[in-house]
Design a protein around this motif. Structure first.
Motif, PDB file in Angstrom:
ATOM      1  N   PRO A 152       0.789  -1.017   0.467  1.00 36.82           N
ATOM      2  CA  PRO A 152      -0.286  -0.169  -0.136  1.00 36.82           C
ATOM      3  C   PRO A 152       0.905   1.548  -0.103  1.00 36.82           C
ATOM      4  N   VAL A 153       1.512   1.720  -1.216  1.00 43.40           N
ATOM      5  CA  VAL A 153       2.531   2.618  -1.166  1.00 43.40           C
ATOM      6  C   VAL A 153       1.795   4.256  -1.010  1.00 43.40           C
ATOM      7  N   GLY A 154       0.794   4.006  -1.135  1.00 47.00           N
ATOM      8  CA  GLY A 154      -0.158   5.922  -0.758  1.00 47.00           C
ATOM      9  C   GLY A 154      -0.726   6.344   0.578  1.00 47.00           C
ATOM     10  N   PHE A 155      -0.532   4.682   1.386  1.00 55.05           N
ATOM     11  CA  PHE A 155      -1.073   4.604   2.546  1.00 55.05           C
ATOM     12  C   PHE A 155       0.341   5.363   3.644  1.00 55.05           C
ATOM     13  N   VAL A 156       0.747   6.179   4.395  1.00 49.86           N
ATOM     14  CA  VAL A 156       1.878   5.553   5.214  1.00 49.86           C
ATOM     15  C   VAL A 156       1.424   4.495   6.803  1.00 49.86           C
ATOM     16  N   SER A 157       0.400   4.987   6.704  1.00 46.70           N
ATOM     17  CA  SER A 157       0.116   4.287   7.894  1.00 46.70           C
ATOM     18  C   SER A 157      -1.205   3.197   7.549  1.00 46.70           C
ATOM     19  N   ASP A 158      -1.267   2.234   8.982  1.00 44.12           N
ATOM     20  CA  ASP A 158      -2.777   0.909   8.374  1.00 44.12           C
ATOM     21  C   ASP A 158      -3.944   1.395   8.826  1.00 44.12           C
ATOM     22  N   HIS A 159      -4.335   2.763   7.689  1.00 44.48           N
ATOM     23  CA  HIS A 159      -5.948   3.353   7.591  1.00 44.48           C
ATOM     24  C   HIS A 159      -6.441   2.287   7.913  1.00 44.48           C
ATOM     25  N   LEU A 160      -8.572   2.824   8.119  1.00 47.19           N
ATOM     26  CA  LEU A 160      -8.976   1.480   7.963  1.00 47.19           C
ATOM     27  C   LEU A 160      -9.125   0.629   6.455  1.00 47.19           C
ATOM     28  N   GLU A 161      -8.932   1.729   5.570  1.00 41.95           N
ATOM     29  CA  GLU A 161      -9.128   0.998   4.654  1.00 41.95           C
ATOM     30  C   GLU A 161      -8.175   0.564   3.925  1.00 41.95           C
ATOM     31  N   VAL A 162      -6.754   0.347   4.412  1.00 33.91           N
ATOM     32  CA  VAL A 162      -5.661  -1.102   4.259  1.00 33.91           C
ATOM     33  C   VAL A 162      -6.182  -2.003   5.152  1.00 33.91           C
ATOM     34  N   ILE A 163      -6.794  -2.369   5.723  1.00 33.54           N
ATOM     35  CA  ILE A 163      -6.652  -3.424   6.796  1.00 33.54           C
ATOM     36  C   ILE A 163      -8.714  -3.718   6.138  1.00 33.54           C
ATOM     37  N   TRP A 164      -9.115  -3.205   5.464  1.00 35.64           N
ATOM     38  CA  TRP A 164     -10.364  -3.154   5.402  1.00 35.64           C
ATOM     39  C   TRP A 164     -10.708  -3.607   3.658  1.00 35.64           C
ATOM     40  N   ASP A 165      -9.685  -3.022   3.273  1.00 41.19           N
ATOM     41  CA  ASP A 165      -9.396  -3.129   1.590  1.00 41.19           C
ATOM     42  C   ASP A 165      -8.508  -4.160   1.080  1.00 41.19           C
ATOM     43  N   LEU A 166      -7.314  -4.389   2.247  1.00 43.41           N
ATOM     44  CA  LEU A 166      -6.216  -5.300   1.483  1.00 43.41           C
ATOM     45  C   LEU A 166      -6.474  -6.265   2.363  1.00 43.41           C
ATOM     46  N   ASP A 167      -6.895  -6.436   3.935  1.00 44.01           N
ATOM     47  CA  ASP A 167      -6.451  -7.473   4.424  1.00 44.01           C
ATOM     48  C   ASP A 167      -7.912  -8.061   5.171  1.00 44.01           C
ATOM     49  N   ASN A 168      -8.984  -7.370   4.337  1.00 49.16           N
ATOM     50  CA  ASN A 168      -9.752  -8.339   4.134  1.00 49.16           C
ATOM     51  C   ASN A 168     -10.481  -8.912   2.642  1.00 49.16           C
ATOM     52  N   GLU A 169     -10.792  -7.397   2.083  1.00 53.49           N
ATOM     53  CA  GLU A 169     -11.713  -7.629   0.823  1.00 53.49           C
ATOM     54  C   GLU A 169     -10.654  -8.767  -0.194  1.00 53.49           C
ATOM     55  N   ALA A 170      -8.806  -7.741  -0.099  1.00 52.53           N
ATOM     56  CA  ALA A 170      -8.157  -8.784  -1.797  1.00 52.53           C
ATOM     57  C   ALA A 170      -7.574  -9.609  -0.980  1.00 52.53           C
ATOM     58  N   ALA A 171      -6.939 -10.051   0.030  1.00 53.48           N
ATOM     59  CA  ALA A 171      -6.966 -11.614   1.288  1.00 53.48           C
ATOM     60  C   ALA A 171      -8.080 -12.320   0.430  1.00 53.48           C
ATOM     61  N   GLU A 172      -9.031 -12.593   0.991  1.00 57.27           N
ATOM     62  CA  GLU A 172     -10.501 -13.235   0.255  1.00 57.27           C
ATOM     63  C   GLU A 172     -10.239 -13.309  -1.004  1.00 57.27           C
ATOM     64  N   LYS A 173     -10.242 -12.206  -1.755  1.00 60.84           N
ATOM     65  CA  LYS A 173     -10.719 -12.523  -3.168  1.00 60.84           C
ATOM     66  C   LYS A 173      -8.881 -13.344  -3.738  1.00 60.84           C
ATOM     67  N   ALA A 174      -7.875 -13.590  -2.825  1.00 66.54           N
ATOM     68  CA  ALA A 174      -7.258 -14.207  -3.076  1.00 66.54           C
ATOM     69  C   ALA A 174      -6.887 -15.417  -2.632  1.00 66.54           C
ATOM     70  N   ALA A 175      -7.832 -15.673  -1.329  1.00 70.49           N
ATOM     71  CA  ALA A 175      -7.812 -17.020  -0.693  1.00 70.49           C
ATOM     72  C   ALA A 175      -8.883 -17.543  -1.664  1.00 70.49           C
ATOM     73  N   GLU A 176      -9.624 -16.886  -2.013  1.00 76.76           N
ATOM     74  CA  GLU A 176     -11.320 -17.431  -3.358  1.00 76.76           C
ATOM     75  C   GLU A 176     -10.636 -18.407  -4.503  1.00 76.76           C
ATOM     76  N   LEU A 177      -8.863 -17.372  -5.921  1.00 80.08           N
ATOM     77  CA  LEU A 177      -8.501 -17.676  -6.132  1.00 80.08           C
ATOM     78  C   LEU A 177      -7.410 -18.667  -6.246  1.00 80.08           C
ATOM     79  N   GLY A 178      -7.307 -19.155  -4.732  1.00 79.83           N
ATOM     80  CA  GLY A 178      -6.118 -19.401  -5.006  1.00 79.83           C
ATOM     81  C   GLY A 178      -4.993 -19.087  -4.786  1.00 79.83           C
ATOM     82  N   MET A 179      -5.086 -18.210  -4.682  1.00 80.08           N
ATOM     83  CA  MET A 179      -3.729 -17.211  -4.447  1.00 80.08           C
ATOM     84  C   MET A 179      -2.679 -17.124  -4.050  1.00 80.08           C
ATOM     85  N   ALA A 180      -1.669 -17.328  -3.830  1.00 82.54           N
ATOM     86  CA  ALA A 180      -0.870 -16.484  -1.733  1.00 82.54           C
ATOM     87  C   ALA A 180      -0.914 -15.446  -2.011  1.00 82.54           C
ATOM     88  N   PHE A 181      -1.273 -14.702  -0.970  1.00 82.02           N
ATOM     89  CA  PHE A 181      -1.170 -13.391  -0.558  1.00 82.02           C
ATOM     90  C   PHE A 181       0.029 -12.926   0.834  1.00 82.02           C
TER      91      PHE A 181
END
Length: 353
Positions: A262-291
Motif C-alpha cells: 500500500p505505497v499510497g498510505f503511511v499507516s494502516d488506515h481502516l481502508e488498508v486493513i479493510w480493503d487489503l487485509d479483508n477484501e483483497a485477501a479474501e479474493k486471493a484465497a478464493e482464487l487460490g492465490m498466495a497473498f
C-alpha cells in the motif's frame, strides 16, 4: 534567513475511536459532497467490523512519540501537537491550544506524502480554517514539503516488501507478482493536479514514481500499480483498476502469489486493513492465490527520522533528499496555495488521506 519555529503540528485525517463516533465522523468527512445516507451506512459497517475504532489516531500518537524521540536525538527542541481534519483532536482545537501555550509559529507535517487536492491542498485548507477559527494572533503555520520519494520512505517500504515476500510459501516466492496500491481519486481531480506547464496528473505520477523506486530497491522488474478505496458514484471515472478486480486478472495469467504494497498510505488506515487485509485477501484465497501485504512505514523508526529531516530542511537549511524523477513541491505559510500552484482544487472537493 532560515525561519524559526516553536512547535511541530502533525496534521492528519482523523478517525472514530468508539462506535457512537462512526456516523458523526463519516458525516464530517462527506459534508457538502452529496453522499447518500445508505452509502455512509455501508461504510460505517466497515468501522463497526473493528469495534467502531479506526487505528489511525493510535498510529499517529505512536508516530508522534517516535518523532519526539528523534527530535531529542537530533538536538531539536520542539513540542509536538496533534490535530485532525475530521475527528478529535480537531485541528481548530489544537491550534487554539498551541496559541494558549505561546506558540507563535509552527511547522506542519501532514500524513500524506503526495501532491494533488486531497494529498496537499486540502491540508492547506485545514491550516487556513484553523487559523481563521482562532482569529487574530493565530500561530503562523508552515506545511512541510511533499515526501513521496524520500530515501527513508522508499527504504522502509522496500524492507516491508521483502518481509512480506518471506511470508509466502517458499516454492512460490520466485514467481511473486508485486502489486502497489494507493487511494483512488476521480480522474478529473488527478488531471487537475499539478502546474499546467507540468502536464497535470501529479498525484498518479508521484505514486507511480514511488512504486518504481520501491520495485527497483527490491529487485522486482515486473510489478503493477492499481488503486483502492473508491467511494464515488459509478458514472464518475476514478483511477483504475481496483485491487480486487486486478487479482481476477492476475489469476487469468496464472499468477500464484502476490505481495501487495500500500505505497499510497503511511499507516494502516481502516481502508488498508479493510480493503487489503479483508477484501483483497479474501479474493486471493478464493482464487487460490498466495497473498501477503507489506507493512506501511509509519511504525518504522525511519519514518520518524524522515519527519525530522524535513524539519531540519527548514530550521537548519539542510539539503532536501529526493530519489524520484517526478516533481515534488514545497509550500508557503499559513495555508496559502503552494508556491507553484501545484495542487488545484476539483470542482467538488474529494476527501482523502
Amino acid at each position: 534567513m532560515v525561519p524559526a519555529a516553536d512547535a511541530l503540528l502533525l496534521l492528519s485525517f482523523g478517525g472514530p475511536e468508539r462506535p457512537e463516533d462512526v456516523m458523526p465522523f463519516l458525516e464530517n468527512v462527506t459534508r457538502g459532497k452529496g453522499v447518500p445516507r445508505e452509502r455512509l451506512e455501508a461504510v460505517a459497517e466497515h468501522y463497526l467490523h473493528f469495534g467502531g475504532v479506526s487505528p489511525i489516531n493510535a498510529l499517529n500518537r505512536d508516530i508522534i512519540a517516535a518523532v519526539e524521540a528523534e527530535l531529542v536525538t537530533a538536538g531539536i527542541e520542539l513540542p509536538v501537537y496533534f490535530g485532525n481534519r475530521n475527528w478529535n483532536p480537531m485541528v481548530e482545537d489544537t491550534v487554539a491550544r498551541m496559541a494558549a501555550d505561546g506558540v507563535g509559529s509552527a511547522l506542519v507535517f501532514p500524513t500524506s506524502a503526495w501532491g494533488g487536492y486531497s494529498g496537499c491542498l486540502q491540508y492547506h485548507e485545514d491550516i487556513a480554517r484553523a487559523r481563521t477559527a482562532f482569529g487574530a494572533g493565530a500561530p503562523e503555520l508552515v506545511k512541510l514539503r511533499q515526501y513521496f520519494d524520500h530515501p527513508l520512505l522508499i527504504e522502509a517500504f522496500a524492507d516491508a516488501i521483502r518481509a512480506a515476500r518471506e511470508r509466502l510459501p517458499v516454492d512460490l516466492r520466485a514467481g511473486t507478482r508485486l502489486v502497489f496500491t494507493a487511494h483512488s481519486i476521480p480522474v478529473s481531480a488527478d488531471d487537475a493536479a499539478g502546474p499546467p506547464a507540468d502536464g497535470g496528473r501529479l498525484y498518479s505520477r508521484q505514486v507511480g514514481d514511488a512504486a518504481r523506486l520501491c520495485a527497483a530497491a527490491t529487485g522486482f522488474t515486473d510489478y503493477d500499480l492499481v488503486w483502492q478505496s473508491r467511494s464515488g458514484p459509478p458514472h464518475v471515472p476514478w483511477l483504475a483498476p481496483d485491487i480486487v478486480d486486478h487479482l481476477d486478472v492476475l489469476a487469468t495469467e496464472d499468477v500464484a502469489a502476490v505481495v501487495v504494497c500500500p505505497v499510497g498510505f503511511v499507516s494502516d488506515h481502516l481502508e488498508v486493513i479493510w480493503d487489503l487485509d479483508n477484501e483483497a485477501a479474501e479474493k486471493a484465497a478464493e482464487l487460490g492465490m498466495a497473498f501477503a501485504r507489506a507493512a506501511t512505514p509509519g511504525t518504522d523508526r525511519r519514518f520518524a527520522k524522515l519527519v525530522v529531516e524535513l524539519i531540519s530542511e527548514h530550521l537548519r537549511d539542510t539539503r532536501s533528499r529526493r530519489l524520484g524523477d517526478v516533481p515534488g513541491y514545497g509550500c508557503t505559510r499559513n495555508g496559502a496555495a503552494c508556491v507553484v500552484d501545484c495542487c488545484a482544487a476539483p470542482r467538488r472537493p474529494i476527501g482523502g488521506k
